[in-house]
Design a protein around this motif. Sequence first.
Motif, PDB file in Angstrom:
ATOM      1  N   UNK A 176       0.816  -1.212   0.000  1.00  0.00           N
ATOM      2  CA  UNK A 176       0.000   0.000   0.000  1.00  0.00           C
ATOM      3  C   UNK A 176       0.854   1.268   0.000  1.00  0.00           C
ATOM      4  N   UNK A 177       2.001   1.231   0.655  1.00  0.00           N
ATOM      5  CA  UNK A 177       2.910   2.384   0.589  1.00  0.00           C
ATOM      6  C   UNK A 177       3.429   2.585  -0.825  1.00  0.00           C
ATOM      7  N   UNK A 178       3.790   1.490  -1.483  1.00  0.00           N
ATOM      8  CA  UNK A 178       4.286   1.575  -2.858  1.00  0.00           C
ATOM      9  C   UNK A 178       3.182   2.088  -3.787  1.00  0.00           C
ATOM     10  N   UNK A 179       1.967   1.603  -3.597  1.00  0.00           N
ATOM     11  CA  UNK A 179       0.845   2.077  -4.416  1.00  0.00           C
ATOM     12  C   UNK A 179       0.641   3.581  -4.242  1.00  0.00           C
ATOM     13  N   UNK A 180       0.694   4.060  -3.018  1.00  0.00           N
ATOM     14  CA  UNK A 180       0.553   5.504  -2.762  1.00  0.00           C
ATOM     15  C   UNK A 180       1.699   6.282  -3.409  1.00  0.00           C
ATOM     16  N   UNK A 181       2.903   5.753  -3.291  1.00  0.00           N
ATOM     17  CA  UNK A 181       4.066   6.418  -3.887  1.00  0.00           C
ATOM     18  C   UNK A 181       3.948   6.455  -5.404  1.00  0.00           C
ATOM     19  N   UNK A 182       3.484   5.361  -5.997  1.00  0.00           N
ATOM     20  CA  UNK A 182       3.312   5.336  -7.461  1.00  0.00           C
ATOM     21  C   UNK A 182       2.337   6.425  -7.902  1.00  0.00           C
ATOM     22  N   UNK A 183       1.241   6.552  -7.174  1.00  0.00           N
ATOM     23  CA  UNK A 183       0.254   7.583  -7.531  1.00  0.00           C
ATOM     24  C   UNK A 183       0.858   8.981  -7.455  1.00  0.00           C
ATOM     25  N   UNK A 184       1.631   9.231  -6.391  1.00  0.00           N
ATOM     26  CA  UNK A 184       2.261  10.552  -6.258  1.00  0.00           C
ATOM     27  C   UNK A 184       3.301  10.787  -7.343  1.00  0.00           C
ATOM     28  N   UNK A 185       4.060   9.764  -7.703  1.00  0.00           N
ATOM     29  CA  UNK A 185       5.049   9.914  -8.771  1.00  0.00           C
ATOM     30  C   UNK A 185       4.371  10.201 -10.109  1.00  0.00           C
ATOM     31  N   UNK A 186       3.207   9.618 -10.320  1.00  0.00           N
ATOM     32  CA  UNK A 186       2.480   9.806 -11.576  1.00  0.00           C
ATOM     33  C   UNK A 186       1.785  11.158 -11.663  1.00  0.00           C
ATOM     34  N   UNK A 187       1.342  11.687 -10.524  1.00  0.00           N
ATOM     35  CA  UNK A 187       0.442  12.843 -10.571  1.00  0.00           C
ATOM     36  C   UNK A 187       0.975  14.117  -9.921  1.00  0.00           C
ATOM     37  N   UNK A 192      10.452   5.471 -12.847  1.00  0.00           N
ATOM     38  CA  UNK A 192       9.015   5.250 -12.846  1.00  0.00           C
ATOM     39  C   UNK A 192       8.273   6.539 -13.218  1.00  0.00           C
ATOM     40  N   UNK A 193       8.679   7.632 -12.615  1.00  0.00           N
ATOM     41  CA  UNK A 193       8.037   8.923 -12.900  1.00  0.00           C
ATOM     42  C   UNK A 193       8.156   9.267 -14.383  1.00  0.00           C
ATOM     43  N   UNK A 194       9.326   9.083 -14.970  1.00  0.00           N
ATOM     44  CA  UNK A 194       9.512   9.404 -16.388  1.00  0.00           C
ATOM     45  C   UNK A 194       8.654   8.509 -17.276  1.00  0.00           C
ATOM     46  N   UNK A 195       8.475   7.265 -16.876  1.00  0.00           N
ATOM     47  CA  UNK A 195       7.711   6.321 -17.692  1.00  0.00           C
ATOM     48  C   UNK A 195       6.199   6.509 -17.560  1.00  0.00           C
ATOM     49  N   UNK A 196       5.715   6.899 -16.380  1.00  0.00           N
ATOM     50  CA  UNK A 196       4.270   6.869 -16.118  1.00  0.00           C
ATOM     51  C   UNK A 196       3.640   8.200 -15.727  1.00  0.00           C
ATOM     52  N   UNK A 197       4.374   9.253 -15.741  1.00  0.00           N
ATOM     53  CA  UNK A 197       3.847  10.548 -15.316  1.00  0.00           C
ATOM     54  C   UNK A 197       2.722  11.007 -16.226  1.00  0.00           C
ATOM     55  N   UNK A 198       1.688  11.571 -15.622  1.00  0.00           N
ATOM     56  CA  UNK A 198       0.603  12.144 -16.407  1.00  0.00           C
ATOM     57  C   UNK A 198       1.041  13.508 -16.922  1.00  0.00           C
ATOM     58  N   UNK A 199       0.295  14.065 -17.850  1.00  0.00           N
ATOM     59  CA  UNK A 199       0.678  15.341 -18.463  1.00  0.00           C
ATOM     60  C   UNK A 199       0.756  16.483 -17.472  1.00  0.00           C
ATOM     61  N   UNK A 200      -0.222  16.571 -16.576  1.00  0.00           N
ATOM     62  CA  UNK A 200      -0.279  17.687 -15.641  1.00  0.00           C
ATOM     63  C   UNK A 200      -0.278  17.181 -14.212  1.00  0.00           C
ATOM     64  N   UNK A 201       0.646  17.622 -13.384  1.00  0.00           N
ATOM     65  CA  UNK A 201       0.600  17.248 -11.981  1.00  0.00           C
ATOM     66  C   UNK A 201      -0.672  17.769 -11.319  1.00  0.00           C
ATOM     67  N   UNK A 202      -1.250  16.921 -10.479  1.00  0.00           N
ATOM     68  CA  UNK A 202      -2.439  17.322  -9.729  1.00  0.00           C
ATOM     69  C   UNK A 202      -2.011  18.197  -8.555  1.00  0.00           C
ATOM     70  N   UNK A 203      -2.953  18.900  -8.012  1.00  0.00           N
ATOM     71  CA  UNK A 203      -2.668  19.695  -6.815  1.00  0.00           C
ATOM     72  C   UNK A 203      -2.250  18.755  -5.697  1.00  0.00           C
TER      73      UNK A 203
END
Length: 94
Positions: free
Chosen positions: A31-42, A77-88
Motif C-alpha cells: 500500500x505504501x508503494x501504491x501511494x508512492x506510485x500515484x504521487x510519482x504519476x500525478x 518510474x516517474x519518467x515512464x508513467x507521469x501524467x501530463x499535468x501534476x495534480x494539486x
Amino acid sequence: MADQTNLSRRTFIRRFERETGMPPMRWVVNHRVLSARRLLETSDWAVERIAAATGFGTAANFRTVFRREVGKTPTEYRHAYRTDRPAASPASGG
C-alpha cells in the motif's frame, strides 16, 4: 495491530494472512508503494517528500524498497508513467 485486536501476534498474523493473502508487513509495503506510485504519476513532489508522505521515512529507504518492488527507481518510474499535468498536492491543499 495485534494488541489493538486483543489477539496474540501469531493469531493476528494468521488471520490477517487468511483474509488478505499476505502477511501484515507485506500488505503495508504494497500500500505504501501504491501511494508512492500515484504521487510519482500525478505530482511533482521531490522523492524525499514522497518518502515521508508514504511512510518510508528516508529517501534512501524509499528508493531501495521501490526499486525492489517495482523494478524501477522512483525517477525512472516517474519518467515512464507521469501524467501530463501534476495534480494539486493533497497534503498542501493547493
